[in-house]
Design an enzyme around this catalytic site. Structure first.
Site, PDB file in Angstrom:
ATOM      1  N   TYR A 141       0.942  -1.063  -0.064  1.00 34.40           N
ATOM      2  CA  TYR A 141       0.175   0.136  -0.018  1.00 34.40           C
ATOM      3  C   TYR A 141       0.809   1.405   0.094  1.00 34.40           C
ATOM      4  CZ  TYR A 141      -3.994  -2.933   0.595  1.00 34.40           C
ATOM      5  OH  TYR A 141      -5.055  -3.737   0.589  1.00 34.40           O
TER       6      TYR A 141
ATOM      7  N   THR B  77       6.465  -3.810   8.820  1.00 32.98           N
ATOM      8  CA  THR B  77       7.382  -3.969  10.026  1.00 32.98           C
ATOM      9  C   THR B  77       6.523  -4.478  11.329  1.00 32.98           C
ATOM     10  OG1 THR B  77       7.274  -1.698  10.350  1.00 32.98           O
ATOM     11  CG2 THR B  77       9.321  -2.744   9.480  1.00 32.98           C
TER      12      THR B  77
ATOM     13  N   THR C 230       7.685   1.748   8.700  1.00 28.10           N
ATOM     14  CA  THR C 230       7.651   2.699  10.155  1.00 28.10           C
ATOM     15  C   THR C 230       8.537   1.401  11.156  1.00 28.10           C
ATOM     16  OG1 THR C 230       5.358   3.212   9.825  1.00 28.10           O
ATOM     17  CG2 THR C 230       6.219   3.058  11.952  1.00 28.10           C
TER      18      THR C 230
ATOM     19  N   LYS D 244       6.858   9.864  13.779  1.00 28.94           N
ATOM     20  CA  LYS D 244       6.162   9.149  12.856  1.00 28.94           C
ATOM     21  C   LYS D 244       5.263   8.265  14.005  1.00 28.94           C
ATOM     22  CE  LYS D 244       4.024   6.577  10.255  1.00 28.94           C
ATOM     23  NZ  LYS D 244       3.004   6.610   9.285  1.00 28.94           N
TER      24      LYS D 244
ATOM     25  N   ASN E  75       0.718   8.378  14.942  1.00 24.33           N
ATOM     26  CA  ASN E  75      -0.483   7.208  14.876  1.00 24.33           C
ATOM     27  C   ASN E  75      -0.726   6.906  16.316  1.00 24.33           C
ATOM     28  OD1 ASN E  75      -0.510   7.028  12.114  1.00 24.33           O
ATOM     29  ND2 ASN E  75       0.654   5.409  11.959  1.00 24.33           N
TER      30      ASN E  75
ATOM     31  N   THR F 124     -13.514   9.813  16.684  1.00 23.95           N
ATOM     32  CA  THR F 124     -14.942   9.048  16.332  1.00 23.95           C
ATOM     33  C   THR F 124     -14.979   7.772  17.277  1.00 23.95           C
ATOM     34  OG1 THR F 124     -15.060  10.046  14.579  1.00 23.95           O
ATOM     35  CG2 THR F 124     -17.021   8.671  14.885  1.00 23.95           C
TER      36      THR F 124
ATOM     37  N   GLY G 195      -8.477  -0.904  13.543  1.00 25.67           N
ATOM     38  CA  GLY G 195      -7.842  -1.925  12.852  1.00 25.67           C
ATOM     39  C   GLY G 195      -6.827  -1.265  11.914  1.00 25.67           C
TER      40      GLY G 195
ATOM     41  N   CYS H  20      -1.360  -0.231  10.943  1.00 30.22           N
ATOM     42  CA  CYS H  20      -0.613   0.882  11.717  1.00 30.22           C
ATOM     43  C   CYS H  20      -0.944   1.127  12.790  1.00 30.22           C
ATOM     44  CB  CYS H  20      -0.693   2.203  10.786  1.00 30.22           C
ATOM     45  SG  CYS H  20      -0.114   1.980   9.166  1.00 30.22           S
TER      46      CYS H  20
ATOM     47  N   TYR I 236     -10.919  -2.835   7.338  1.00 25.24           N
ATOM     48  CA  TYR I 236     -10.770  -2.406   8.705  1.00 25.24           C
ATOM     49  C   TYR I 236     -11.305  -0.624   8.734  1.00 25.24           C
ATOM     50  CZ  TYR I 236      -6.757   0.854   6.991  1.00 25.24           C
ATOM     51  OH  TYR I 236      -5.905   1.704   6.595  1.00 25.24           O
TER      52      TYR I 236
END
Ligand code: SAJ
Length: 461
Positions: free
Chosen positions: A27, A103, A138, A223, A227, A268, A274, A277, A338
């Site tokens: 992706y 990873t 990542t 990074k 997330n 939200t 899911g 990441c 997801y």
């Protein structure tokens, strides 16, 4: 040597004569390969999966990402983008190598870097003076200095930032808007040394509208911070939703109101978090660090992991309240992806939900218009086939086509005393209840359904 190498590289970037190899066509790797080819570079994209290489060679995108199909096919046609099975030959001929491999974390929530390290073994043997290596995957803090630099220097016998260049340039693209975000989101460029940063900046400026210079270690933590922040924020929203359910108020309204405050931005709530990441990056961030207790990052993960169990509880409660026998009930699940409008089902909340339903002996049928994943349930070929004869309809993914369901038709297709569990709050609860459908939604509290007295609350396990 140093300045000549730098000057030559910058010139070769500007006249597009640098040859790029992208390792991994997932992706992230595919949009990266297609966009650099489109910027005028000769790009070879490598993958170990033959079907991916064959698809890209035919100019066909193996993933469903808006705009990627056209970008891939036009650049394959011009010959600027070529796909190959992993090959030393391609690496030998390239000036820039970008590594975009997975990873993941293992069963103990520890980083599993074997795919990255295997790629580095190949790359390290082929880099030469003036090569630029970019890590896009990542990685846990410290990986660039302690693992990547060390391994590449020892395999190549060359010194980083003097004889070859190395930078960490983490991806920040969300599936579904990958191409737009690749170009428009500011890109962090963290070199191992200032020469590496400068060269990588020159290269990424050919595709990205804005680049931000930093060092590799700072880019690694930044990074992961992005997330992890999102995961913690969603956990707060989920916890708030559970609170709202118990207070008989609607979390959608509560969040809307709270977010009118200029310094509040609550995300939200949903059926769980899911994707490849958010469920793992928080663990990469806290890897090998001393933690204070309690730990907000771990707690957030636990709250988000609890949400699929909450969906199961709501399903069982709905079956009970509609006087259905659990084992002879039929549950229709909408979505295994997801999140909405993507074809990726990695770590989707649907997985634990479907597995639990199957283990309870409940007939479970899924409908997923974007991918083939069914997590062991029966896959229906249409929305109507899924809903027909169902006792309970469970919405897990917020695909656009699920947002305008015709509740009257649904009611007619479902069994008597139907129930809806809305994990994404895409159904109008009042309309559903007016039609005689029992409605439960994440964060939708109903005063008459209050199950817990506020003064006597047991912790949720
Ligand atoms: N979700 C919620 N509530 C929300 C937002 C998301 O429950 O308010 C759920 C989604 O349904 C999904 C999960 O969280 O199950 C993750 O979805 P997402 O849209 O938050 O993230 P990803 O995994 O698609 O992409 C994220 C992005 N990171 C941030 O927004 C900080 C993306 O920019 C990164 O490039 C990507 O992770 C990555 O690869 O690291």
């Amino acid at each position: 040597m140093k300045s000549i190498g730098m000057r030559e590289l910058v010139k070769n970037i500007q006249d597009r004569s640098l040859r790029l190899t992208i390792v991994g066509m997932g992706y992230v790797g595919l949009p990266t390969a297609a966009l650099f080819a489109d910027a005028g570079f000769q790009v070879i994209a490598l993958d170990i999966k033959r079907e991916i290489v064959e698809a890209v060679t035919r100019g066909v995108s193996p993933i469903n990402e808006p705009g990627l199909k056209n970008l891939l096919s036009s650049n394959v046609q011009t010959g600027r983008l070529r796909a190959k099975l992993n090959s030393t030959e391609a690496l030998n001929q390239s000036d820039v190598i970008m590594i975009c491999v997975q990873t993941p974390i293992d069963q103990y929530k520890k980083p599993s870097l074997s795919v990255l390290m295997n790629a580095l073994e190949e790359v390290g043997k082929t880099i030469k003076k003036g090569s630029l290596v970019i890590i896009i995957s990542t990685v846990p803090p410290g990986t660039m200095l302690e693992k990547v630099k060390q391994r590449l220097e020892s395999l190549s016998g060359l010194e980083v930032d003097d004889e070859f260049y190395l930078a960490y340039v983490p991806e920040r693209i969300a599936p579904g808007k990958a191409l737009k975000e690749f170009v428009e989101s500011p890109r962090l460029i963290g070199g191992i040394g200032s020469n590496s940063t400068k060269i990588a900046v020159e290269l990424f400026k050919t595709v990205c509208q804005k680049v931000i210079e930093t060092d590799a270690a700072t880019a690694e933590v930044s990074k992961l911070a992005e997330n992890t922040f999102r995961d913690v924020n969603i956990a707060f929203a989920n916890q708030l939703a559970l609170i709202c359910e118990q207070h008989g108020v609607d979390s959608t309204k509560v969040i809307e109101l709270a977010n009118t405050h200029p310094r509040v931005n609550i995300h939200t709530p949903g059926p769980g978090v899911g994707g490849p990441c958010l469920p793992k990056d928080p663990y990469l961030l806290i890897n090998k660090t001393k933690q204070i207790k309690p730990n907000i990052i771990k707690s957030a993960r636990q709250i988000n992991d609890y949400m699929p169990k909450h969906i199961i509880n709501l399903i069982l409660q709905a079956l009970n309240n509609t006087e259905k026998d659990v084992k002879s009930s039929r549950i229709a699940i909408l979505g295994t992806a997801y999140k909405g409008n993507v074809d990726d089902s990695r770590l989707s909340p649907s997985e634990p939900i479907i597995h639990e339903l199957i283990s309870l002996g409940i007939k479970t049928i899924v409908y997923e218009p974007y991918c083939n994943e069914r997590f062991g349930a029966k896959m229906a070929s249409s929305l109507n086939e899924t809903i027909e004869g169902a006792d309970c309809l469970v919405i897990i993914t917020d695909h656009t086509e699920f947002k305008n369901l015709n509740l009257k038709e649904i009611k007619n297709l479902m069994n008597s005393k139907p129930a809806i569990i809305d994990g994404r709050r895409i159904i109008n609860p009042h309309e559903a209840e007016k039609l005689g459908i029992l409605y439960y939604g994440i964060g939708f509290g109903k005063r008459r359904d209050l199950q817990l007295s506020i003064s006597n609350v047991e912790p949720i396990e």
